[in-house]
Design a protein around this motif. Structure first.
Motif, PDB file in Angstrom:
ATOM      1  N   VAL A  43       0.812  -1.037  -0.058  1.00 43.17           N
ATOM      2  CA  VAL A  43       0.111   0.031  -0.024  1.00 43.17           C
ATOM      3  C   VAL A  43       0.698   1.303  -0.072  1.00 43.17           C
ATOM      4  N   GLY A  44       0.806   2.163  -0.897  1.00 43.55           N
ATOM      5  CA  GLY A  44       1.451   3.576  -0.987  1.00 43.55           C
ATOM      6  C   GLY A  44       0.878   4.553  -0.111  1.00 43.55           C
ATOM      7  N   PRO A  45       1.519   5.757  -0.442  1.00 46.19           N
ATOM      8  CA  PRO A  45       1.033   6.769   0.405  1.00 46.19           C
ATOM      9  C   PRO A  45      -0.365   7.563   0.164  1.00 46.19           C
ATOM     10  N   THR A  46      -0.961   7.012  -1.107  1.00 49.16           N
ATOM     11  CA  THR A  46      -2.116   7.501  -1.459  1.00 49.16           C
ATOM     12  C   THR A  46      -3.266   6.835  -0.803  1.00 49.16           C
ATOM     13  N   ALA A  47      -3.049   5.520  -0.056  1.00 51.28           N
ATOM     14  CA  ALA A  47      -4.132   4.866   0.511  1.00 51.28           C
ATOM     15  C   ALA A  47      -4.806   5.522   1.671  1.00 51.28           C
ATOM     16  N   MET A  48      -4.005   6.026   2.420  1.00 43.70           N
ATOM     17  CA  MET A  48      -4.677   6.891   3.464  1.00 43.70           C
ATOM     18  C   MET A  48      -5.848   7.805   3.173  1.00 43.70           C
ATOM     19  N   PRO A  49      -5.473   8.844   2.153  1.00 47.24           N
ATOM     20  CA  PRO A  49      -6.437   9.902   1.942  1.00 47.24           C
ATOM     21  C   PRO A  49      -7.896   9.227   1.510  1.00 47.24           C
ATOM     22  N   TYR A  50      -7.547   8.176   0.521  1.00 44.39           N
ATOM     23  CA  TYR A  50      -8.902   7.206   0.231  1.00 44.39           C
ATOM     24  C   TYR A  50      -9.627   6.896   1.409  1.00 44.39           C
ATOM     25  N   VAL A  51      -8.816   6.354   2.449  1.00 48.38           N
ATOM     26  CA  VAL A  51      -9.673   5.611   3.751  1.00 48.38           C
ATOM     27  C   VAL A  51     -10.273   6.870   4.404  1.00 48.38           C
ATOM     28  N   VAL A  52      -9.675   8.258   4.540  1.00 42.88           N
ATOM     29  CA  VAL A  52     -10.210   9.444   5.074  1.00 42.88           C
ATOM     30  C   VAL A  52     -11.324   9.546   4.336  1.00 42.88           C
ATOM     31  N   ALA A  53     -11.440   9.958   2.909  1.00 46.49           N
ATOM     32  CA  ALA A  53     -12.555  10.272   2.029  1.00 46.49           C
ATOM     33  C   ALA A  53     -13.812   9.500   2.403  1.00 46.49           C
ATOM     34  N   SER A  54     -13.644   7.965   2.286  1.00 45.70           N
ATOM     35  CA  SER A  54     -14.347   7.192   2.477  1.00 45.70           C
ATOM     36  C   SER A  54     -15.172   7.288   3.951  1.00 45.70           C
ATOM     37  N   GLY A  55     -14.291   7.318   4.981  1.00 43.32           N
ATOM     38  CA  GLY A  55     -14.916   7.773   6.318  1.00 43.32           C
ATOM     39  C   GLY A  55     -15.827   9.082   6.180  1.00 43.32           C
ATOM     40  N   LEU A  56     -15.231   9.890   5.422  1.00 48.31           N
ATOM     41  CA  LEU A  56     -16.103  11.336   5.438  1.00 48.31           C
ATOM     42  C   LEU A  56     -17.503  10.975   4.643  1.00 48.31           C
ATOM     43  N   VAL A  57     -17.434  10.406   3.716  1.00 44.51           N
ATOM     44  CA  VAL A  57     -18.700   9.744   2.940  1.00 44.51           C
ATOM     45  C   VAL A  57     -19.643   9.222   3.927  1.00 44.51           C
ATOM     46  N   ILE A  58     -19.048   8.326   4.650  1.00 44.82           N
ATOM     47  CA  ILE A  58     -20.058   7.603   5.565  1.00 44.82           C
ATOM     48  C   ILE A  58     -20.576   8.524   6.474  1.00 44.82           C
ATOM     49  N   LEU A  59     -19.754   9.337   7.131  1.00 45.52           N
ATOM     50  CA  LEU A  59     -20.291  10.406   8.175  1.00 45.52           C
ATOM     51  C   LEU A  59     -21.288  11.360   7.436  1.00 45.52           C
ATOM     52  N   GLY A  60     -21.123  11.643   6.299  1.00 42.12           N
ATOM     53  CA  GLY A  60     -21.984  12.655   5.760  1.00 42.12           C
ATOM     54  C   GLY A  60     -23.308  11.996   5.538  1.00 42.12           C
ATOM     55  N   LEU A  61     -23.258  10.845   4.797  1.00 41.37           N
ATOM     56  CA  LEU A  61     -24.522  10.216   4.720  1.00 41.37           C
ATOM     57  C   LEU A  61     -25.339   9.862   5.982  1.00 41.37           C
ATOM     58  N   ALA A  62     -24.540   9.515   6.959  1.00 39.95           N
ATOM     59  CA  ALA A  62     -25.139   9.179   8.398  1.00 39.95           C
ATOM     60  C   ALA A  62     -25.824  10.554   8.901  1.00 39.95           C
ATOM     61  N   HIS A  63     -25.301  11.581   8.623  1.00 43.23           N
ATOM     62  CA  HIS A  63     -25.926  13.013   9.012  1.00 43.23           C
ATOM     63  C   HIS A  63     -27.143  13.037   8.209  1.00 43.23           C
ATOM     64  N   PHE A  64     -27.336  12.825   6.802  1.00 48.46           N
ATOM     65  CA  PHE A  64     -28.470  12.677   6.134  1.00 48.46           C
ATOM     66  C   PHE A  64     -29.427  11.812   6.709  1.00 48.46           C
ATOM     67  N   PHE A  65     -29.179  10.761   7.124  1.00 52.21           N
ATOM     68  CA  PHE A  65     -30.022   9.853   7.774  1.00 52.21           C
ATOM     69  C   PHE A  65     -30.672  10.352   9.055  1.00 52.21           C
ATOM     70  N   VAL A  66     -29.733  10.953   9.872  1.00 51.72           N
ATOM     71  CA  VAL A  66     -30.242  11.382  11.300  1.00 51.72           C
ATOM     72  C   VAL A  66     -31.178  12.758  10.903  1.00 51.72           C
ATOM     73  N   ALA A  67     -30.692  13.577   9.782  1.00 50.47           N
ATOM     74  CA  ALA A  67     -31.638  14.929   9.672  1.00 50.47           C
ATOM     75  C   ALA A  67     -32.971  14.364   9.330  1.00 50.47           C
ATOM     76  N   PHE A  68     -33.330  13.265   9.046  1.00 45.82           N
ATOM     77  CA  PHE A  68     -34.883  12.991   8.818  1.00 45.82           C
ATOM     78  C   PHE A  68     -35.345  12.030   9.750  1.00 45.82           C
ATOM     79  N   ARG A  69     -34.609  11.618  10.898  1.00 45.16           N
ATOM     80  CA  ARG A  69     -35.088  10.882  11.789  1.00 45.16           C
ATOM     81  C   ARG A  69     -36.190  11.952  12.841  1.00 45.16           C
ATOM     82  N   GLU A  70     -37.382  11.236  13.079  1.00 49.24           N
ATOM     83  CA  GLU A  70     -38.252  11.847  14.055  1.00 49.24           C
ATOM     84  C   GLU A  70     -37.757  11.434  15.417  1.00 49.24           C
ATOM     85  N   GLY A  71     -38.070  12.506  16.127  1.00 49.74           N
ATOM     86  CA  GLY A  71     -37.858  12.343  17.825  1.00 49.74           C
ATOM     87  C   GLY A  71     -36.705  12.576  18.444  1.00 49.74           C
TER      88      GLY A  71
END
Length: 159
Positions: A43-71
């Protein structure tokens, strides 16, 4: 914390944070795709930014999910004084490293400002603790990992 709950519509702050996280993920992913550094093994040095980007996508989508939850409970008002202390510490960190002040001093100040933002009143003691931690981290990186963090006058005494 209040017991009031949101019952209608989307949570706008959660939507905004979700969008911002996805924008940052796109920027990190784009930056990673533009790197030309290659590795001759594994694994080269470009792997970690892709891991970080993937984590940010997961967090962003989780925020969308939470935004529409009731209660969900309404969030408390932010402590502006704490935010100013922490933001000031981060601004000093950026300026200190950019102007050649070094890693240890920058970490000492950001540690003390964050502790003050969290309610601790011993600013000089916290700065001393931050300085010891910053210097220890610098030495671990420099001597054990052979990776040099931004050096200033204090760090040059140990190099």
């Amino acid at each position: 914390m209040t017991n009031e709950t949101r019952t209608q519509g989307a949570n706008k702050p959660a939507l905004i944070v979700g969008v911002l996280l996805l924008i940052v993920a796109a920027l990190v992913g784009y930056d990673a795709s533009q790197q030309t550094i290659t590795s001759t093994y594994g694994v080269g040095p470009t792997a970690m930014p892709y891991v970080v980007a993937s984590g940010l996508v997961i967090l962003g989508l989780a925020h969308f999910f939470v935004a529409f939850r009731e209660g969900l409970p309404e969030p408390e008002e932010a402590d502006r004084n704490a935010l100013l202390w922490i933001a000031g510490g981060l601004a000093f960190l950026i300026a200190c490293i950019g102007l050649g002040g070094g890693f240890s001093i920058a970490i000492a100040v950001v540690f003390a400002c964050t502790a003050r933002g969290m309610g601790r009143q011993a600013l000089l003691v916290d700065a001393a603790i931050g300085l010891v931690l910053g210097l220890a981290i610098f030495l671990v990186f420099a001597k054990l990992l052979t990776l040099i963090l931004p050096s200033g006058p204090l760090e040059r005494l140990f190099l």
